[in-house]
Design an enzyme around this catalytic site. Structure first.
Site, PDB file in Angstrom:
ATOM      1  N   GLU A  38       0.847  -1.194   0.000  1.00 38.94           N
ATOM      2  CA  GLU A  38       0.000   0.000   0.000  1.00 38.94           C
ATOM      3  C   GLU A  38       0.883   1.246   0.000  1.00 38.94           C
ATOM      4  O   GLU A  38       1.958   1.265   0.608  1.00 38.94           O
ATOM      5  CB  GLU A  38      -0.945  -0.014   1.217  1.00 38.94           C
ATOM      6  CG  GLU A  38      -2.125   0.922   1.041  1.00 38.94           C
ATOM      7  CD  GLU A  38      -3.254   0.693   2.043  1.00 38.94           C
ATOM      8  OE1 GLU A  38      -3.118  -0.144   2.946  1.00 38.94           O
ATOM      9  OE2 GLU A  38      -4.286   1.387   1.902  1.00 38.94           O
ATOM     10  N   HIS A  44      -3.493  -6.368   6.742  1.00 34.75           N
ATOM     11  CA  HIS A  44      -4.890  -6.295   6.360  1.00 34.75           C
ATOM     12  C   HIS A  44      -5.101  -6.433   4.844  1.00 34.75           C
ATOM     13  O   HIS A  44      -6.246  -6.340   4.382  1.00 34.75           O
ATOM     14  CB  HIS A  44      -5.510  -4.973   6.853  1.00 34.75           C
ATOM     15  CG  HIS A  44      -5.000  -3.742   6.149  1.00 34.75           C
ATOM     16  ND1 HIS A  44      -5.844  -2.866   5.523  1.00 34.75           N
ATOM     17  CD2 HIS A  44      -3.770  -3.282   5.941  1.00 34.75           C
ATOM     18  CE1 HIS A  44      -5.143  -1.889   4.986  1.00 34.75           C
ATOM     19  NE2 HIS A  44      -3.880  -2.123   5.218  1.00 34.75           N
ATOM     20  N   ASP A  79       1.436  -2.934   9.274  1.00 32.11           N
ATOM     21  CA  ASP A  79       0.226  -2.259   9.771  1.00 32.11           C
ATOM     22  C   ASP A  79      -0.268  -2.828  11.109  1.00 32.11           C
ATOM     23  O   ASP A  79      -0.835  -2.092  11.928  1.00 32.11           O
ATOM     24  CB  ASP A  79      -0.903  -2.368   8.742  1.00 32.11           C
ATOM     25  CG  ASP A  79      -0.752  -1.355   7.617  1.00 32.11           C
ATOM     26  OD1 ASP A  79      -0.215  -0.266   7.855  1.00 32.11           O
ATOM     27  OD2 ASP A  79      -1.165  -1.671   6.486  1.00 32.11           O
TER      28      ASP A  79
HETATM   29 FE1  FEO Z   1      -2.173  -0.911   4.688  1.00 35.85          FE
HETATM   30 FE2  FEO Z   1      -0.422   1.443   6.334  1.00 35.85          FE
HETATM   31  O1  FEO Z   1      -1.077   0.575   4.841  1.00 35.85           O
END
Ligand code: FEO
Length: 396
Positions: A80, A145, A164
């Site tokens: 991400e 996640h 995360d």
């Molecule tokens: Fe799932 Fe901090 O990005």
């Protein structure tokens, strides 16, 4: 560059200004940080980067500390962009450096950056020798996640880089959990769990068991957002176990929206009834149109029972309530009781609609609900108090 332990350094970015994350989906009242770590053993390893707006600053700071050519590996625990956003700027300068990540992360990174970097994929249990008797052990954290998520563990220093998981959106000039306000820290940690990790609670329980079964000593848990857990680091693991197991406190929350005060008057008198019949229980009222939606969802996550109130409008309910119930459905809260209430002038569908949505969100209805036509008069106020008393007694 801040020293974390021995040859491990924090090289991330504290983002004090951040107020919205994931687009506008998550409020960050206390900012956040993008934690990146540099390990300087015989091999030099960079773990994660920072969000794109800080890419230039991040790469320049790294260059001030080391020759970028010295970086032997970049570990991408998660694709991400809040963690991978500085990769293009960094890889432009060291294009052949191996990027260690999961197979799913390759998809994510290629999909976002359209670069054919030197990916080296790893699975749970695979190790990277760093020299000086230290290794990085990789642990897939599938769906914690994202499907590509991974953690890694540094032997010798006993640091779990958890990405995360165990994080908080919390800006601080301090690095460690024992240096910050504990109430603020735990408020941000539970908000993060309720709004980001709650849908994956069954996997959280399973993954924690899997990690504990490895019997790796843990001195530090270093997530990719917020502070680092060094004082009793397993306290956050224990919290996650509790939050993953149909978590609730002795609290009831009334979530309502109102047009001409009638439903607010109902909410306040139902709350009076609950408080009178069950003095032990915490009772909170939140107007969903006027309260931050992530704070509303956090309070719902903390509650044993959730009361939903809306007047009827266009044969339906007010939009702020609809969004919150939809949010609860997506977050898959477990073991919560619910009841509905609302005013109406003409057709009066709101309570039925709220019940239907509560069912769909997995809430257990404990009453058919209370409707009130027009603005509540004294008798109807008494009915609200009685309704609250009934709910309060049932939660004893
Ligand atoms: Fe799932 Fe901090 O990005």
């Amino acid at each position: 560059m801040l020293n974390v332990k021995n040859n491990v350094f924090w090289v991330g970015k504290v983002d004090w200004e951040l107020r919205r994350f994931h687009g506008d989906e998550y409020s960050t009242h206390r900012g956040s940080s993008y934690n990146s770590f540099l390990i300087k053993e015989e091999k030099t390893v960079l773990i994660d980067t920072v969000w794109k707006p800080f890419a230039g600053e991040f790469v320049q700071n790294l260059k001030n500390e080391i020759d970028l050519q010295e970086i032997d590996y970049i570990v991408v625990n998660h694709g991400e962009v809040d963690h991978s956003g500085a990769l293009p700027e960094l890889m432009a300068q060291i294009p052949d450096t191996p990027i260690i990540c999961t197979q799913n992360a390759v998809q994510s990174l290629q999909g976002q950056f359209h670069q054919d970097w030197n990916f080296q994929t790893v699975k749970t249990g695979e190790k990277l020798d760093l020299g000086n008797g230290k290794e990085l052990i990789f642990l897939e954290m599938r769906l914690l996640h994202w499907p590509d998520s991974m953690a890694c563990y540094l032997t010798g220093d006993e640091i779990l880089f958890s990405n995360d998981a165990f994080g908080q959106h919390y800006a601080s000039e301090k690095l460690y959990n024992d240096q910050v306000d504990q109430c603020e820290l735990m408020a941000e940690a539970i908000k993060y769990y309720a709004n980001i990790l709650a849908p994956f609670s069954p996997l959280v329980e399973k993954k924690i068991k899997e990690i504990l079964a490895l019997e790796l000593p843990v001195d530090i848990i270093a997530p990719s957002h917020g502070i680092i857990w060094r004082d009793n680091p397993l306290q956050i693991v224990e919290k996650y176990r509790g939050w993953a197991a149909s978590y609730m406190e002795n609290q009831v929350v009334l979530l309502y929206d109102t047009m001409w005060e009638g439903t607010r008057i109902m909410a306040e008198n139902i709350a009076r009834g609950i408080g009178a019949s069950n003095p032990e229980i915490e009772v909170k009222l939140l107007n969903t149109a006027r309260t931050d939606k992530n704070d509303v969802l956090t309070e719902a996550f903390r509650s044993r029972a959730i009361l939903l109130g809306s007047p009827t409008v266009n044969r339906s309910i007010l939009m702020s309530l609809a969004a919150i119930i939809d949010g609860m459905e997506a977050l898959r809260f477990k073991g919560k009781k619910a009841a509905s209430f609302g005013c109406y002038g003409w057709s009066g569908e709101a309570v039925g609609k709220l019940n239907e949505m509560a069912n769909r969100a997995g809430l257990e209805l404990i009453d058919d609900g209370l409707r009130c036509r027009w603005r509540p008069d004294q008798k109807e106020i008494e009915d609200c108090i009685k309704f609250g008393e009934k709910i309060g007694k049932s939660l004893k």
